[in-house]
Design an enzyme around this catalytic site. Sequence first.
Site, PDB file in Angstrom:
ATOM      1  N   HIS A  12       0.833  -1.206   0.000  1.00 30.17           N
ATOM      2  CA  HIS A  12       0.000   0.000   0.000  1.00 30.17           C
ATOM      3  C   HIS A  12       0.867   1.255   0.000  1.00 30.17           C
ATOM      4  O   HIS A  12       2.025   1.243   0.423  1.00 30.17           O
ATOM      5  CB  HIS A  12      -0.938  -0.001   1.211  1.00 30.17           C
ATOM      6  CG  HIS A  12      -0.214   0.047   2.524  1.00 30.17           C
ATOM      7  ND1 HIS A  12       0.293   1.217   3.055  1.00 30.17           N
ATOM      8  CD2 HIS A  12       0.114  -0.929   3.396  1.00 30.17           C
ATOM      9  CE1 HIS A  12       0.887   0.961   4.207  1.00 30.17           C
ATOM     10  NE2 HIS A  12       0.802  -0.347   4.435  1.00 30.17           N
ATOM     11  N   GLU A  85      -2.505  -6.937   7.322  1.00 30.61           N
ATOM     12  CA  GLU A  85      -1.283  -6.884   8.129  1.00 30.61           C
ATOM     13  C   GLU A  85      -1.491  -7.665   9.416  1.00 30.61           C
ATOM     14  O   GLU A  85      -2.630  -7.941   9.829  1.00 30.61           O
ATOM     15  CB  GLU A  85      -0.940  -5.415   8.434  1.00 30.61           C
ATOM     16  CG  GLU A  85       0.330  -5.194   9.213  1.00 30.61           C
ATOM     17  CD  GLU A  85       1.579  -5.692   8.512  1.00 30.61           C
ATOM     18  OE1 GLU A  85       1.874  -6.911   8.612  1.00 30.61           O
ATOM     19  OE2 GLU A  85       2.276  -4.881   7.879  1.00 30.61           O
TER      20      GLU A  85
END
Length: 173
Positions: A12, A85
């Site tokens: 990201h 994550e």
Amino acid sequence: MTPPSTLIFLRHAQTPWNRADLTMGQSDIPLSDLGRQEAIQAVAALKTLQIDVIVCSHLKRCLQTISPFRAVGDCQISINPAWAERSWGVYEGVSKSQRGQETHPKNGETDADFRDRIRHALNGLPSGKNILLVSHSGVFRELRRFGYESDLALDKIPHAIPVRLRRNRAPQG
């Protein structure tokens, strides 16, 4: 299922917490102004790649990173929380230096739990497809442990730059 031999990995783009060196984990933090620019700039590189399917973490920072590319491309997308994550529990929002080398954070995932989640997600990827995986730095580190390597010498995955990963060696641990 057998994991794919090649992936295109896209971390990201930058968030305010990246800039402040805070542990994000699964906190759903949006992109910064710079991150939104990085996502737009990533489109040019992504358009040069053959991509059949996008597999993306469900967290806002990943969805916002891939959004400009999806606006110009016609790839199918699979949004999967398994690619999120690692959950850092009580350490989310805390500086990485304060977190230290913690392996079992309170209310978070252990190293082993995170590794198992990523292994299971990896084994669930479609075979015979050119996959763009939009995810996080912790996932990148796990993929390296599972034998994936880049043509580039990378210790840390950059924001919003696609990196081709090939499975070149046996998994560690």
